[in-house]
Design an enzyme around this catalytic site. Sequence first.
Site, PDB file in Angstrom:
ATOM      1  CG  ASP A   1      49.658  18.735  -5.016  1.00 63.75           C
ATOM      2  OD1 ASP A   1      49.583  17.801  -4.205  1.00 63.75           O
ATOM      3  OD2 ASP A   1      49.595  18.564  -6.248  1.00 63.75           O
TER       4      ASP A   1
ATOM      5  CE1 TYR B   1      47.240  20.329  -8.914  1.00 61.32           C
ATOM      6  CE2 TYR B   1      48.177  22.497  -8.561  1.00 61.32           C
ATOM      7  CZ  TYR B   1      48.220  21.139  -8.374  1.00 61.32           C
ATOM      8  OH  TYR B   1      49.248  20.585  -7.653  1.00 61.32           O
TER       9      TYR B   1
ATOM     10  CE  LYS C   1      60.488  32.316  -3.862  1.00 63.38           C
ATOM     11  NZ  LYS C   1      61.448  32.012  -2.795  1.00 63.38           N
TER      12      LYS C   1
ATOM     13  CG  ASP D   1      61.960  29.674  -0.519  1.00 66.08           C
ATOM     14  OD1 ASP D   1      61.037  30.354  -0.027  1.00 66.08           O
ATOM     15  OD2 ASP D   1      62.927  30.190  -1.115  1.00 66.08           O
TER      16      ASP D   1
ATOM     17  CG  ASP E   1      52.385  14.978  -0.999  1.00 63.56           C
ATOM     18  OD1 ASP E   1      51.232  14.885  -0.527  1.00 63.56           O
ATOM     19  OD2 ASP E   1      52.676  14.611  -2.145  1.00 63.56           O
TER      20      ASP E   1
END
Length: 369
Positions: free
Chosen positions: A260, A135, A203, A236, A264
């Site tokens: 982010d 970002y 990750k 994941d 959600d």
Amino acid sequence: MVKIGVIPGDGVGPEVTAQGLAVLELVGGLDGFRYELEEFDLGGERYMATGEVLTDATLARLRSCRAILLGAVGHPGVPPGVLEKGILLKLRFDFQQYINLRPVHLYPGVQTPIRDKGPDDIDMLVVRENNEDLYVGVGGFTRKGTPEEVALQTSVNTRAGVERCVRYAFEQARKRAGAGPFRGLSKADRDAGMTRQVTLVAKTNVLTFAHDLWMRTFEEVGREYPDIKRDYQHVDACCMRMVVSPERFDVIVTTNMFGDIITDLGAVLQGGMGLAASGNLNPEGTAPSMFEPVHGSAPDIAGKGIANPLASVLSVAMMLDHLDVPAAAARIRRAVAQVLAEPGPRTPDLGGKATTAEVGRAVVEALRA
């Protein structure tokens, strides 16, 4: 006297913010919290009328606030990124709001799409790094618009930025210990004196530079908290397990991009975006922190009066916690819980037919009871 900046913003932002402010006004009187509001006209309509997004003068006025309550940013008439970068990300970065805090809590009376899971199973806190990663806007194009085009977007991670985020997560886990031990700990963990858990989501098997930094920092800082269990999940695997076994998560700490995404998913687990509150925190208080519902501007329902105001109301509660008015924050959460537990008014996202204002009034009435 505490100064609070208000940015109603775009779409449903003004509608839900009005209900959040009504709740703030009532608890302010009940708990003796004295404040003043300053409203800021920022968003898509202003940009289209003036070409201005966020001027230096407005930024300076916002800096004089102790906290900011934001409605939503995003307008279908404005190109993507203009408002998001020019308002939301600029405030997060310029005000060093380096923690994005998102509770994921399923209230009794709210349905989760996960079968056989209830409020005891879905109660986690996501600590998202908020000032680094993809970002920061480092990147660019080569041969843009040609068949040989190359686009680069660089993830930026610093030891200082990662460490302050990780340490904040461990401190939050200790605070949660005051509410009792984490049910997901094994007997061996409890026998070892552990009370809560922090899960690093990254990750490390692919992003072997940036996330090696995250893992090393997580392990080094974590050793200072022997009462907190350290856990790790690839992003994941985390998404899969949030759906299959959400009860295994307590506090999650993660990068800006991954945070982010998984928050959600967390919002869906807790009943939808209309219940998802957040705080963009400057923990040291060197600049204002900003609180907002995470549902965005929802232009498809803007002006219809059916947006769920509870995420804005719960964001007000987070703001009051930050402003050291925990009794008022707790009062709001109890009122929201009461409204959701009873067969009262609900907006369409929760299966009802009530308006934004009707749900807001129900919270106010619960506060007065």
